[in-house]
Design an enzyme around this catalytic site. Structure first.
Site, PDB file in Angstrom:
ATOM      1  N   SER A 208       0.808  -1.204   0.000  1.00 16.91           N
ATOM      2  CA  SER A 208       0.000   0.000   0.000  1.00 16.91           C
ATOM      3  C   SER A 208       0.849   1.264   0.000  1.00 16.91           C
ATOM      4  O   SER A 208       1.479   1.582  -0.994  1.00 16.91           O
ATOM      5  CB  SER A 208      -0.940  -0.060   1.199  1.00 16.91           C
ATOM      6  OG  SER A 208      -2.008   0.823   1.060  1.00 16.91           O
TER       7      SER A 208
ATOM      8  N   ASP B 172      10.095   4.706 -10.389  1.00 19.15           N
ATOM      9  CA  ASP B 172       9.747   5.301 -11.682  1.00 19.15           C
ATOM     10  C   ASP B 172      10.613   6.515 -11.994  1.00 19.15           C
ATOM     11  O   ASP B 172      10.931   6.781 -13.159  1.00 19.15           O
ATOM     12  CB  ASP B 172       8.273   5.698 -11.702  1.00 19.15           C
ATOM     13  CG  ASP B 172       7.356   4.508 -11.957  1.00 19.15           C
ATOM     14  OD1 ASP B 172       7.875   3.386 -12.089  1.00 19.15           O
ATOM     15  OD2 ASP B 172       6.123   4.699 -12.017  1.00 19.15           O
TER      16      ASP B 172
ATOM     17  N   LYS C 185      -1.029  -4.177  -3.227  1.00 19.27           N
ATOM     18  CA  LYS C 185      -2.301  -3.529  -2.872  1.00 19.27           C
ATOM     19  C   LYS C 185      -2.327  -2.138  -3.505  1.00 19.27           C
ATOM     20  O   LYS C 185      -1.692  -1.212  -3.022  1.00 19.27           O
ATOM     21  CB  LYS C 185      -2.478  -3.407  -1.369  1.00 19.27           C
ATOM     22  CG  LYS C 185      -3.789  -2.720  -0.987  1.00 19.27           C
ATOM     23  CD  LYS C 185      -3.915  -2.543   0.498  1.00 19.27           C
ATOM     24  CE  LYS C 185      -5.214  -1.803   0.820  1.00 19.27           C
ATOM     25  NZ  LYS C 185      -5.188  -0.399   0.346  1.00 19.27           N
TER      26      LYS C 185
END
Length: 467
Positions: free
Chosen positions: A315, A326, A340
């Protein structure tokens, strides 16, 4: 309905996971829902008729159970049971809470509670251990991620809700409790007699390994970002007193961090990323879609970072790992994360309890949804070679799991900017005679040692590079 604040990211029912309430007014929620329903059914009369038929069926079944069940049962219990199923069967993270359950959850948020220090998750009628909190009775007893709790004080938990099981595990400090678990990897049943304690959750721990700083983030509560900054300043002061003088790298340990608050995940990401998107949230209603960006701050001033992850990183942890990955701001080392990728909102319903409802999916800066997939490490390193101890329980293993839609397809891109010789030198699992992991002995933590080795190698390579 308009989102105002406070989206949750925690995926486990656990005292210690930071949770806040949304600024919803219960009456306006009801009005909005009925207004939306009226608008939809006005366009679809057959659907309206079907809804009336099903509600009539619900009333009939309730009447039959109320009058014919083997023993008297209250309307309140029947309706609460129905509400449990109404919300709880949508996905693994949505649930209805009675006023009593809501109050207990709010009491837990204080970060100090009596119990064992276990984070648990309901899974197809079972109570499964997400992980023990560091330094707690459960951790010292060596209860492990993935264990299934079958009995509490020698009584079967099969008929208990998650909330009821958690209440039974709580108790006065100093009292003993017997927990029986099934370890799926071995098929063994094990008994643990554990003494309850007041559980103090240390959100951030720090350490200095030579010239490498280490920050361990246990969960994302209201203090996470502040504690990250405070502990990083401590590391800077500590290394200044050594021959190294300055840090050459930083390890951010998110292993077994089950998540917590979305705003804290964003704040922690902003501590290390100077520009660009951090995360986006997309729900059913386009007007509620949001994007969060960096604010030009990097508390490390560009220091190389390694993020440690495993299947217990979930999460909010995955938001941070995904953003750093990224933006190529950090190297992710360890194992694939939990997966999640959904967001929950806590909606109080006047004095009738609350609904913890999945309201959106989140997406990493590259536009990927990690729902059911997780974040793949740049450098895969297993924490152990013992297959009986490998935690393989993830979001995709849960019942009623939410689908992965709306994002870019495919797996994480493979980084091409990392020194191939250094990456190839990192072993993917411990050697056969590697010592058993002891949390009080960092030298036994194989993933941590590989992160230290990687940062030292990168620092050495940089020093040798021609100016």
């Amino acid at each position: 309905m308009k989102f105002k604040t406070a989206l949750l990211m925690g995926f486990a029912f656990s005292a210690g996971i930071g949770i806040t309430t949304s600024l919803y007014n219960a009456n306006s929620v009801g009005s909005s829902l009925w207004a939306a329903s009226a608008k939809e059914t006005a366009q679809d009369e057959p659907n309206n008729a079907e809804t009336v038929r099903l509600l009539t069926l619900f009333g009939t079944v309730m009447d039959v159970v109320h009058s014919e069940y083997v023993e008297p049962i209250s309307d309140k219990k029947l309706i609460n049971n129905a509400l449990d199923g109404l919300v709880g069967n949508l996905d693994p993270h949505s649930s209805y809470m009675t006023p009593e359950q809501f109050k207990q959850m709010q009491d837990e948020i204080s970060g100090q509670f009596g119990g064992l220090g276990l984070q648990v998750q309901a899974d197809s009628g079972h109570i499964r251990v997400v992980g023990p909190i560091e330094g707690t009775p459960a951790a010292r007893a060596h209860i492990m991620s993935g264990d299934v709790i079958t009995m509490i004080n020698h009584k079967n938990v099969a008929d208990l809700t998650l909330d009821e099981a958690v209440r039974k595990m709580r108790g006065a400090p100093g009292t003993k409790i017997n927990i029986t678990i099934l370890r799926p990897k071995t098929g063994k049943t094990m008994d643990f007699t554990i003494t309850r304690e007041i559980i103090h959750v240390q959100v951030v721990r720090s350490a200095l390994y030579g010239k490498i700083g280490y920050l361990r983030l246990a969960e994302f509560d209201d203090s996470s970002d502040r504690e990250i900054r405070v502990n990083y300043k401590k590391l800077v002061k500590m290394v200044a007193k050594t021959p190294a003088k300055t840090l050459s790298g930083l390890i951010l340990d998110l292993r077994a961090d089950p998540g917590g608050k979305l705003d804290q995940a964003i704040a922690v990401s902003r501590d290390f990323i100077k520009s660009g998107e951090i995360v986006s949230v997309r729900g059913r209603h386009p007007e509620n879609n949001q994007h969060w960006h960096a604010k030009g701050t990097d508390i490390t001033h560009g220091l190389p970072i390694v993020v440690l992850t495993n299947a217990g990183s979930a999460s909010a942890s995955e938001i941070v790992a995904g953003a750093l990955k990224d933006h190529r701001r950090a190297i992710i080392l360890g194992e694939r994360t939990f997966g999640k990728g959904s967001v929950q909102t806590l909606i109080p319903i006047a004095d009738q309890g609350a609904i913890r409802l999945t309201t959106a999916r989140y997406y990493t800066p590259s536009g990927r949804s990690i729902q059911g997939r997780g974040i793949t490490p740049d450098v895969e390193v297993k924490e152990t070679r013992d297959k009986d101890e490998i935690y393989t329980y993830r979001e995709s293993d849960l019942a009623h799991v939410l689908s992965n839609i709306g994002g870019k397809a495919g797996q994480d891109s493979i980084r091409s900017d990392l020194p191939a010789d250094i990456i190839k030198a990192i072993p993917h699992e411990p050697p056969e005679k590697w010592p058993s992991f002891n949390p009080e002995k960092p030298e036994t933590d194989f993933q941590l040692q590989q992160a230290i080795h990687l940062l030292n190698a990168l620092s050495s390579a940089k020093a040798k590079a021609p100016k």
